[in-house]
Write a protein that holds these residues in place. Sequence first.
Motif, PDB file in Angstrom:
ATOM      1  N   LEU A   1      19.199 -15.025  45.538  1.00  0.00           N
ATOM      2  CA  LEU A   1      19.908 -13.771  45.279  1.00  0.00           C
ATOM      3  C   LEU A   1      19.986 -13.502  43.777  1.00  0.00           C
ATOM      4  N   ALA A   2      20.253 -14.528  43.006  1.00  0.00           N
ATOM      5  CA  ALA A   2      20.320 -14.359  41.551  1.00  0.00           C
ATOM      6  C   ALA A   2      18.977 -13.912  40.988  1.00  0.00           C
ATOM      7  N   GLN A   3      17.885 -14.440  41.542  1.00  0.00           N
ATOM      8  CA  GLN A   3      16.554 -14.044  41.092  1.00  0.00           C
ATOM      9  C   GLN A   3      16.275 -12.576  41.407  1.00  0.00           C
ATOM     10  N   PHE A   4      16.630 -12.150  42.619  1.00  0.00           N
ATOM     11  CA  PHE A   4      16.393 -10.755  42.993  1.00  0.00           C
ATOM     12  C   PHE A   4      17.267  -9.820  42.163  1.00  0.00           C
ATOM     13  N   ASN A   5      18.490 -10.245  41.874  1.00  0.00           N
ATOM     14  CA  ASN A   5      19.350  -9.436  41.004  1.00  0.00           C
ATOM     15  C   ASN A   5      18.708  -9.242  39.638  1.00  0.00           C
TER      16      ASN A   5
ATOM     17  N   TYR B   1      14.297  -5.208  49.362  1.00  0.00           N
ATOM     18  CA  TYR B   1      14.060  -5.760  50.702  1.00  0.00           C
ATOM     19  C   TYR B   1      14.369  -7.255  50.727  1.00  0.00           C
ATOM     20  N   ASN B   2      13.859  -7.986  49.738  1.00  0.00           N
ATOM     21  CA  ASN B   2      14.078  -9.421  49.691  1.00  0.00           C
ATOM     22  C   ASN B   2      15.547  -9.765  49.493  1.00  0.00           C
ATOM     23  N   ARG B   3      16.229  -8.992  48.650  1.00  0.00           N
ATOM     24  CA  ARG B   3      17.652  -9.249  48.449  1.00  0.00           C
ATOM     25  C   ARG B   3      18.429  -8.990  49.734  1.00  0.00           C
ATOM     26  N   GLY B   4      17.969  -8.001  50.510  1.00  0.00           N
ATOM     27  CA  GLY B   4      18.597  -7.771  51.798  1.00  0.00           C
ATOM     28  C   GLY B   4      18.466  -8.970  52.721  1.00  0.00           C
ATOM     29  N   LEU B   5      17.277  -9.587  52.735  1.00  0.00           N
ATOM     30  CA  LEU B   5      17.083 -10.781  53.548  1.00  0.00           C
ATOM     31  C   LEU B   5      17.965 -11.926  53.055  1.00  0.00           C
ATOM     32  N   ALA B   6      18.091 -12.065  51.731  1.00  0.00           N
ATOM     33  CA  ALA B   6      18.944 -13.118  51.189  1.00  0.00           C
ATOM     34  C   ALA B   6      20.404 -12.875  51.560  1.00  0.00           C
ATOM     35  N   HIS B   7      20.835 -11.615  51.473  1.00  0.00           N
ATOM     36  CA  HIS B   7      22.199 -11.291  51.891  1.00  0.00           C
ATOM     37  C   HIS B   7      22.391 -11.624  53.374  1.00  0.00           C
ATOM     38  N   SER B   8      21.398 -11.328  54.190  1.00  0.00           N
ATOM     39  CA  SER B   8      21.492 -11.673  55.607  1.00  0.00           C
ATOM     40  C   SER B   8      21.642 -13.177  55.782  1.00  0.00           C
ATOM     41  N   GLY B   9      20.867 -13.942  55.018  1.00  0.00           N
ATOM     42  CA  GLY B   9      20.957 -15.390  55.108  1.00  0.00           C
ATOM     43  C   GLY B   9      22.322 -15.915  54.707  1.00  0.00           C
TER      44      GLY B   9
ATOM     45  N   TYR C   1      10.361 -12.835  38.727  1.00  0.00           N
ATOM     46  CA  TYR C   1      11.676 -13.177  39.271  1.00  0.00           C
ATOM     47  C   TYR C   1      11.693 -12.951  40.792  1.00  0.00           C
ATOM     48  N   ASN C   2      11.096 -11.845  41.226  1.00  0.00           N
ATOM     49  CA  ASN C   2      11.052 -11.555  42.656  1.00  0.00           C
ATOM     50  C   ASN C   2      10.308 -12.661  43.406  1.00  0.00           C
ATOM     51  N   LYS C   3       9.161 -13.053  42.896  1.00  0.00           N
ATOM     52  CA  LYS C   3       8.380 -14.093  43.563  1.00  0.00           C
ATOM     53  C   LYS C   3       9.097 -15.439  43.539  1.00  0.00           C
ATOM     54  N   ARG C   4       9.726 -15.754  42.423  1.00  0.00           N
ATOM     55  CA  ARG C   4      10.468 -17.014  42.347  1.00  0.00           C
ATOM     56  C   ARG C   4      11.619 -17.003  43.345  1.00  0.00           C
ATOM     57  N   GLY C   5      12.242 -15.854  43.500  1.00  0.00           N
ATOM     58  CA  GLY C   5      13.310 -15.737  44.490  1.00  0.00           C
ATOM     59  C   GLY C   5      12.820 -15.953  45.909  1.00  0.00           C
ATOM     60  N   THR C   6      11.628 -15.466  46.218  1.00  0.00           N
ATOM     61  CA  THR C   6      11.120 -15.639  47.580  1.00  0.00           C
ATOM     62  C   THR C   6      10.900 -17.109  47.910  1.00  0.00           C
ATOM     63  N   VAL C   7      10.419 -17.872  46.935  1.00  0.00           N
ATOM     64  CA  VAL C   7      10.201 -19.304  47.179  1.00  0.00           C
ATOM     65  C   VAL C   7      11.534 -20.008  47.397  1.00  0.00           C
ATOM     66  N   LEU C   8      12.524 -19.682  46.580  1.00  0.00           N
ATOM     67  CA  LEU C   8      13.845 -20.283  46.757  1.00  0.00           C
ATOM     68  C   LEU C   8      14.429 -19.922  48.118  1.00  0.00           C
ATOM     69  N   ALA C   9      14.249 -18.669  48.538  1.00  0.00           N
ATOM     70  CA  ALA C   9      14.779 -18.248  49.831  1.00  0.00           C
ATOM     71  C   ALA C   9      14.067 -18.953  50.976  1.00  0.00           C
ATOM     72  N   GLN C  10      12.755 -19.101  50.856  1.00  0.00           N
ATOM     73  CA  GLN C  10      12.005 -19.795  51.888  1.00  0.00           C
ATOM     74  C   GLN C  10      12.446 -21.244  52.022  1.00  0.00           C
ATOM     75  N   ARG C  11      12.983 -21.808  50.955  1.00  0.00           N
ATOM     76  CA  ARG C  11      13.504 -23.174  50.977  1.00  0.00           C
ATOM     77  C   ARG C  11      14.969 -23.224  51.387  1.00  0.00           C
ATOM     78  N   GLY C  12      15.541 -22.060  51.734  1.00  0.00           N
ATOM     79  CA  GLY C  12      16.926 -22.009  52.183  1.00  0.00           C
ATOM     80  C   GLY C  12      17.948 -21.873  51.083  1.00  0.00           C
TER      81      GLY C  12
END
Length: 243
Positions: A134-138, A152-160, A117-128
């Motif tokens: 955020l749902a993936q990181f949750n 850490y990744n959820r923090g970046l998503a929240h920042s976005g 889930y964490n890795k899938r979230g990173t790809v979605l975040a990298q695509r904007g």
Amino acid sequence: MNNISRAIAILGIATALGGLTPAVYAVSTVNPSYPSSPTPATETNVQELFNRGVEKTERGDLQGAIEDFDGVVRLNPSFIEAYCNRGFVRAELGNYKGAIADFNSALRIDPHHADAYNKRGTVLAQRGNFSEALAQFNTALRYDANFADAYYNRGLAHSGLGNAKAAIADYDRAIQLQPDMAEAYGNRGTVRYRLGDKSGAIADLQQAARIFSAQGNVPAHQQALTFLQTIQQPSTAKPSVQP
């Protein structure tokens, strides 16, 4: 965060001063919380092939790594970490569709696999796609409440998404779990700066610079120092005009 993530990541700040670098999400090559799938005695070479793929990833031989992970899943289609790591490498090569397919394969094998889930979230975040990420990181944190990379990744998503306070809370937790996560200090510093907490931003960036230096991450150390110098410059307010 492991060696390959640190080798790729610098601060990942793309906010306060026009964006020094794109945000870099933590994508662990192998999460120690999730051991590789058990391998039958007749397939002991599968683990060796997987390990070789990890080593090639760390050396930057991404195509070679994919070939090794391909071999792993041919020999053992239930080897979850091979899918996760191949997905990570595919994302690094820009094959986001293939990456998502690999993470989906891992989750079909184990629907509770937090790292997938964490890795899938990173790809979605990298695509904007910050909301989907955020749902993936949750979900990752639902299955592993002590997963520092996911915080850490959820923090970046929240920042976005502009959720500054939530981002800081996630960076706080990531740092609590992994005190040497320099990227979390750096990104927390940029958020604090945006919120007007200049002293807090300076303290975080100084800490990030110290940790990056100790880790031998020269580009990230230099970036932290450059950002520090920028925010420490006195403001250039125009003098008032006397009548």
